[in-house]
Design an enzyme around this catalytic site. Structure first.
Site, short mmCIF file in Angstrom:
data_model
loop_
_atom_site.label_atom_id
_atom_site.label_comp_id
_atom_site.label_asym_id
_atom_site.label_seq_id
_atom_site.Cartn_x
_atom_site.Cartn_y
_atom_site.Cartn_z
N GLU A 271 -7.52 -5.30 14.46
CA GLU A 271 -8.44 -5.98 13.56
C GLU A 271 -8.31 -7.49 13.75
O GLU A 271 -7.21 -8.00 13.95
CB GLU A 271 -8.14 -5.61 12.11
CG GLU A 271 -8.52 -4.18 11.78
CD GLU A 271 -8.53 -3.90 10.28
OE1 GLU A 271 -8.04 -4.76 9.53
OE2 GLU A 271 -9.03 -2.84 9.89
N CYS B 52 -5.67 -1.95 -0.72
CA CYS B 52 -6.60 -3.04 -1.02
C CYS B 52 -7.75 -2.54 -1.87
O CYS B 52 -8.38 -1.52 -1.55
CB CYS B 52 -7.12 -3.66 0.27
SG CYS B 52 -5.82 -4.50 1.22
N CYS C 61 0.83 -1.21 0.00
CA CYS C 61 0.00 0.00 0.00
C CYS C 61 0.86 1.26 0.00
O CYS C 61 0.51 2.27 -0.61
CB CYS C 61 -0.91 0.02 1.23
SG CYS C 61 -1.88 -1.48 1.47
N SER D 31 -11.67 -5.92 9.59
CA SER D 31 -11.40 -5.28 8.30
C SER D 31 -12.67 -5.24 7.47
O SER D 31 -13.56 -6.07 7.61
CB SER D 31 -10.31 -6.04 7.56
OG SER D 31 -10.22 -5.60 6.22
N CYS E 12 -2.69 3.69 3.01
CA CYS E 12 -3.18 2.51 3.71
C CYS E 12 -4.23 2.95 4.73
O CYS E 12 -4.44 4.15 4.93
CB CYS E 12 -2.02 1.76 4.37
SG CYS E 12 -2.41 0.09 4.95
N ASP E 13 -4.85 1.99 5.38
CA ASP E 13 -6.07 2.24 6.15
C ASP E 13 -6.03 3.46 7.06
O ASP E 13 -6.97 4.25 7.10
CB ASP E 13 -6.39 1.01 7.01
CG ASP E 13 -6.76 -0.19 6.17
OD1 ASP E 13 -6.59 -0.13 4.94
OD2 ASP E 13 -7.21 -1.19 6.72
N LYS E 14 -4.97 3.62 7.84
CA LYS E 14 -4.98 4.66 8.88
C LYS E 14 -4.32 5.96 8.45
O LYS E 14 -4.33 6.93 9.21
CB LYS E 14 -4.28 4.13 10.16
CG LYS E 14 -4.88 2.83 10.68
CD LYS E 14 -6.37 2.92 10.87
CE LYS E 14 -7.01 1.60 11.24
NZ LYS E 14 -6.99 0.59 10.17
N ASP F 109 -2.09 -2.92 8.18
CA ASP F 109 -3.14 -3.70 8.84
C ASP F 109 -3.10 -5.16 8.38
O ASP F 109 -3.31 -6.08 9.18
CB ASP F 109 -4.51 -3.11 8.52
CG ASP F 109 -4.77 -1.81 9.27
OD1 ASP F 109 -5.81 -1.69 9.90
OD2 ASP F 109 -3.90 -0.91 9.22
#
Length: 563
Positions: free
Chosen positions: A446, A196, A51, A472, A124-126, A83
């Site tokens: 997660e 993702c 990512c 997730s 990425c996610d955060k 993650d």
């Protein structure tokens, strides 16, 4: 009259302490550069994650664009945690704390160095949530840029994603798929850079940032390796220059209506529960009166219009081919789901941004027609009750009914759930209760490894999962997370015992452990909270300051009203 572009950096470049400018000369500044705006470019540096692997390259493109716009772009690094790689291990505890660390790091660097604006990269996610929180907290001009989605992998001529990896591994573990095929999927699902590709946490937040107005149109849907992503990064500076000239600040954009737009969009795309957690955190940072009860009302009335995985099979690359996120937003605007009057980082309203955007193409399977949504209410719903007085967020994309009743099976670690499934000890009608993993207890990791184990055919949609931690957006099934308050601070989820009947009704917004108030009180009196101790410094700091999930897990030290 235009606002001075170097409104903040002039305090250093032309400040009382002349000696500090020696460093600027050492960096190669000319005398003319001292009058230019300085733009902090936040980079989540992590070459060990697909990512983020291209994040610094994008930052250099943004810096080059700043130079072309007669400004100075200065990349700086912030923490980044994968993650996917860390989940199920000790490192999973670092995921949510990394969001708050990104917010703190960006606030620290940008305010300390008197930068005039902040551009944060969402890889990425955060990353994106952290930079959005920093923008709201600082209230300096700026925006977030998406690093772009990964391209789909390919297996037997079909597009595959990270979701297929976890589903195939779970299937192989119970003999429903040959391990050799599961390994083929694992090795081909992630072909290169990018977040993702499905409607998991990364893309949920990217779309939400466009909907709330902090990201430029098309940014969230342009793939990481597409040439248009480089062009976008080169052109970001002109948008930031416009924000500086007009003195448009994040809190001018982050209104209550903007939060309602973002929540409705998350619901309409079938997004991740993590998006709700971050939205609540951003509202606290922006000082906007927007709570989980408000989210509940939006989720009840918002139809699902997209078949992104895990609901369906489509990815963000499919949306890109349809014309990108603005095409989707135009659809939602026509459906009356979002309000077009909100200001965005273009300096224009949503409606103005979408004025020349075409309609959704007819011959496609990602976005449903306006009069034929995939579902009349959101896949996510919020419930309150004696098990979750502060609320619990459900994601139920593969559950046919809006209500469920079952018996509790209690666990304190994700692997215990996986082991129980593989041993055939989880039966239809069970409610898996996984607790003592909330923000104070464990950083709210997660637990996709646990929910993925429940996707085998004999259990998918026939069991429920309830936890005080996170899952997730890759997950599917009947999943309730962010149960608040968590077990570690005395939440009722910690009092549940094996065999307790648990029921929830999504559309009524109710959840309960079906035992008497007297029995619950007796258990509470007998229950002894264990002192929370962490051996990792970052986790000890997060645990000591975090609020509960219904406040978005923001820092109580900064925002004491979120106790």
């Amino acid at each position: 009259m235009d606002h001075p572009l170097n409104w903040n950096s002039q305090n250093l470049t032309h400040g009382w302490q002349r000696g500090v400018t020696a460093f600027y000369y050492g960096l190669g500044f000319s005398d003319q550069d001292f009058d230019k705006a300085q733009i902090g470019i936040g980079v989540p540096l992590l070459d060990g994650n697909l990512c983020n692997v291209h994040a610094y390259d994008l930052a250099k493109e943004i810096a080059q664009g700043c130079q072309s716009a007669d400004m100075i772009g200065l990349p700086f690094g912030v923490p980044a945690v994968s993650d996917n790689i860390t989940q199920g291990q000790e490192g999973g505890n670092a995921s949510l704390p990394s969001r708050n660390m990104i917010a703190n790091a960006a606030e620290c660097v940008v305010s300390a160095h008197s930068y005039d604006a902040l551009i944060g990269l969402h890889n990425c996610d955060k990353n994106g949530p952290g930079f959005a929180m920093a923008l709201a907290r600082l209230n300096y001009p700026g925006l977030v840029v998406s690093g772009g989605s990964i391209m789909p992998g390919c297996h037997k001529g079909q597009d595959i994603s990270i979701l297929d990896v976890y589903d195939s591994q779970a299937a192989a573990a119970v003999g429903a798929m040959e391990q050799e095929e599961a390994e083929q999927i694992l090795k081909t699902a992630c072909p290169g850079p990018g977040g993702c590709g499905i409607a998991a946490s990364f893309n949920t937040w990217g779309i939400a940032l466009e909907a709330i107005g902090l990201m430029l149109p098309f940014s969230s849907s342009t793939p990481a390796i597409d040439a248009a992503k480089k062009t976008e990064c080169l052109n970001v500076a002109s948008a930031v220059r416009n924000l500086l000239q007009k003195n448009i600040r994040p809190r001018d954009i982050l209104t209550r209506t903007a939060f309602e737009n973002a929540a409705a969009t998350i619901a309409a795309v079938g997004g991740s529960t993590n998006g709700i957690l971050h939205l609540l955190a951003l509202a606290r940072e922006a000082g906007v009166d927007f709570h989980l009860q408000d989210v509940q009302q939006i989720l009840r009335k918002t139809p699902v219009y997209c078949s992104f995985a895990p609901r369906g099979k489509k990815t963000m690359v499919d949306l890109h081919h349809l014309g990108g996120t603005p095409v989707l937003m135009k659809h939602l605007l026509k459906a009356g789901i979002i309000d077009g009057s909100c200001l965005t980082v273009t300096g224009k309203t949503i409606a103005e941004n979408l004025a020349d955007i075409g309609d959704v193409p007819a011959d496609q399977e990602l976005i449903a027609p306006l009069d034929q949504p995939y579902k009349t209410y959101a896949d996510m719903q919020v419930c309150f009750g004696n098990l979750a007085p502060g609320g619990i967020v459900f994601k139920v994309s593969s559950m046919q009914e809006s209500h469920f009743t079952g018996t509790a099976r209690c666990f304190d670690e994700a692997k215990g759930v996986v082991d129980a499934v593989e041993a055939g000890k989880i039966k239809p009608g069970c409610v898996i209760v996984l607790r003592n993993l909330g923000p104070v207890a464990s950083g709210m990791p997660e637990v996709l490894v646990a929910t993925a184990a429940l996707t085998v055919p004999e259990l998918d949609g026939k069991v429920a999962f309830i936890s005080d931690t996170r899952v997730s957006g890759v997950s599917h099934g009947a999943i309730g997370v962010h149960c608040s308050p968590e077990a570690a601070v005395g939440g009722p989820i910690g009092l549940v015992q094996d065999g307790d009947p648990i029921s929830f009704d999504l559309l009524k917004g109710e959840i309960s452990v079906d035992i008497s108030d007297q029995e619950l009180q007796q258990r509470r009196e007998r229950y002894h909270l264990k002192p929370v101790k962490h051996s990792r410094g970052y986790l000890a700091d997060f645990s000591a300051t975090t609020s509960q999930a219904h406040h978005g897990c923001v820092s109580k030290a900064l925002l004491p009203d979120c106790e």
